[in-house]
Design a protein around this motif. Sequence first.
Motif, short mmCIF file in Angstrom:
data_model
loop_
_atom_site.label_atom_id
_atom_site.label_comp_id
_atom_site.label_asym_id
_atom_site.label_seq_id
_atom_site.Cartn_x
_atom_site.Cartn_y
_atom_site.Cartn_z
N GLU A 31 23.90 39.16 34.87
CA GLU A 31 24.88 38.28 35.52
C GLU A 31 26.30 38.61 35.07
OE1 GLU A 31 25.98 33.56 35.84
OE2 GLU A 31 23.89 34.10 35.48
N ALA A 32 26.50 38.85 33.79
CA ALA A 32 27.83 39.19 33.28
C ALA A 32 28.33 40.49 33.88
CB ALA A 32 27.80 39.27 31.75
N TYR A 33 27.45 41.46 34.06
CA TYR A 33 27.83 42.73 34.67
C TYR A 33 28.34 42.51 36.09
CZ TYR A 33 27.51 47.49 36.47
OH TYR A 33 27.80 48.70 37.06
N GLU A 34 27.63 41.69 36.85
CA GLU A 34 28.05 41.43 38.23
C GLU A 34 29.39 40.69 38.26
OE1 GLU A 34 25.26 40.05 41.09
OE2 GLU A 34 23.72 41.46 40.43
N ILE A 35 29.60 39.78 37.32
CA ILE A 35 30.88 39.07 37.25
C ILE A 35 32.00 40.07 36.97
CG2 ILE A 35 32.22 37.44 35.86
CD1 ILE A 35 29.56 35.81 35.60
N GLU A 36 31.77 41.01 36.07
CA GLU A 36 32.79 42.02 35.75
C GLU A 36 33.13 42.89 36.96
OE1 GLU A 36 34.62 42.61 32.93
OE2 GLU A 36 33.72 40.77 32.14
N HIS A 37 32.16 43.06 37.85
CA HIS A 37 32.39 43.91 39.02
C HIS A 37 32.80 43.11 40.26
CE1 HIS A 37 30.67 47.07 36.59
NE2 HIS A 37 31.18 47.92 37.47
N ALA A 38 32.98 41.81 40.12
CA ALA A 38 33.47 41.03 41.27
C ALA A 38 34.83 41.56 41.71
CB ALA A 38 33.53 39.55 40.92
N THR A 39 35.65 41.93 40.74
CA THR A 39 36.93 42.60 41.00
C THR A 39 37.17 43.57 39.86
OG1 THR A 39 37.81 40.61 42.08
CG2 THR A 39 39.39 42.29 41.40
N VAL A 40 37.00 44.85 40.15
CA VAL A 40 37.24 45.89 39.16
C VAL A 40 38.75 46.03 38.97
CG1 VAL A 40 36.98 48.38 38.74
CG2 VAL A 40 35.07 47.06 39.64
N TRP A 41 39.14 46.41 37.76
CA TRP A 41 40.57 46.56 37.47
C TRP A 41 41.24 47.43 38.52
CZ3 TRP A 41 39.94 48.63 31.80
CH2 TRP A 41 39.33 47.65 31.01
N PRO A 42 42.33 46.97 39.14
CA PRO A 42 43.04 47.79 40.12
C PRO A 42 43.54 49.11 39.54
CG PRO A 42 43.74 45.50 40.28
CD PRO A 42 42.86 45.61 39.05
N GLU A 43 43.95 49.12 38.29
CA GLU A 43 44.42 50.37 37.68
C GLU A 43 43.28 51.38 37.51
OE1 GLU A 43 44.20 47.38 34.17
OE2 GLU A 43 44.60 47.33 36.31
N LEU A 44 42.04 50.90 37.37
CA LEU A 44 40.89 51.80 37.31
C LEU A 44 40.65 52.44 38.67
CD1 LEU A 44 38.52 53.03 35.71
CD2 LEU A 44 37.14 51.10 36.53
N ILE A 45 40.76 51.64 39.72
CA ILE A 45 40.59 52.18 41.07
C ILE A 45 41.66 53.24 41.35
CG2 ILE A 45 40.66 51.62 43.53
CD1 ILE A 45 39.33 48.92 42.73
N GLU A 46 42.87 53.00 40.87
CA GLU A 46 43.95 53.98 41.05
C GLU A 46 43.63 55.31 40.37
OE1 GLU A 46 47.72 52.38 39.80
OE2 GLU A 46 47.50 50.63 41.10
N VAL A 47 43.14 55.27 39.13
CA VAL A 47 42.86 56.53 38.43
C VAL A 47 41.62 57.22 39.02
CG1 VAL A 47 44.04 55.85 36.31
CG2 VAL A 47 41.58 55.51 36.49
N MET A 48 40.65 56.44 39.49
CA MET A 48 39.49 57.04 40.15
C MET A 48 39.91 57.74 41.44
SD MET A 48 36.71 54.00 39.49
CE MET A 48 35.33 54.79 40.31
N THR A 49 40.77 57.10 42.20
CA THR A 49 41.27 57.69 43.43
C THR A 49 42.06 58.96 43.13
OG1 THR A 49 41.33 55.52 44.50
CG2 THR A 49 42.64 57.27 45.51
N ALA A 50 42.91 58.90 42.11
CA ALA A 50 43.70 60.08 41.73
C ALA A 50 42.81 61.23 41.26
CB ALA A 50 44.69 59.71 40.63
N ALA A 51 41.62 60.90 40.73
CA ALA A 51 40.68 61.92 40.27
C ALA A 51 39.87 62.51 41.43
CB ALA A 51 39.74 61.34 39.22
N GLY A 52 40.03 61.95 42.64
CA GLY A 52 39.33 62.49 43.81
C GLY A 52 38.14 61.68 44.26
N ILE A 53 37.89 60.52 43.66
CA ILE A 53 36.78 59.66 44.07
C ILE A 53 37.28 58.77 45.21
CG2 ILE A 53 35.22 57.80 43.37
CD1 ILE A 53 35.35 59.06 40.51
N THR A 54 36.62 58.86 46.37
CA THR A 54 37.06 58.10 47.53
C THR A 54 36.28 56.80 47.71
OG1 THR A 54 35.59 59.37 48.96
CG2 THR A 54 37.87 60.15 48.74
N ASP A 55 35.08 56.72 47.15
CA ASP A 55 34.30 55.47 47.23
C ASP A 55 33.22 55.48 46.16
OD1 ASP A 55 33.74 52.96 48.18
OD2 ASP A 55 32.69 53.63 49.98
N TRP A 56 32.85 54.27 45.71
CA TRP A 56 31.80 54.11 44.70
C TRP A 56 31.13 52.78 44.97
CZ3 TRP A 56 32.15 56.91 39.60
CH2 TRP A 56 31.06 56.64 38.77
N SER A 57 29.85 52.79 45.24
CA SER A 57 29.08 51.57 45.48
C SER A 57 27.99 51.45 44.43
CB SER A 57 28.39 51.62 46.86
OG SER A 57 29.33 51.80 47.88
#
Length: 110
Positions: A16-42
């Motif tokens: 349950e705690a894991y799902e809560i943490e992923h309800a909204t992933v840090w926006p700065e993490l999404i930025e660095v993932m995108t900059a690294a070439g990752i376009t989507d992650w499910s």
Amino acid sequence: MTRLALHSRLIPGTEEAYEIEHATVWPELIEVMTAAGITDWSIWRSGRDLFHLVECDDFEAAVAKLSNDPVDQRWQQHMAQFVEGFAKNPDGLAGQSLRHVWTMSEQTAG
């Protein structure tokens, strides 16, 4: 574009705690993932098992770039309280991807 699947497992009792943490992933993490070439992650969960589908240009290059990024390092350290680790596949991309077996659209395309 490459799509690959990963498998990881949660520490018992953290589902349950894991799902809560992923309800909204840090926006700065999404930025660095995108900059690294990752376009989507499910991520899908079955009990303690997590199944990830990643879309990116070059997964090995993305993992290498993220391994030196302070935002990703903080995220990985934070998530270590929930995740036992990723399954290892010595033949897979970056040692983590699951072995691809079949894709319907690939078969019907030709």
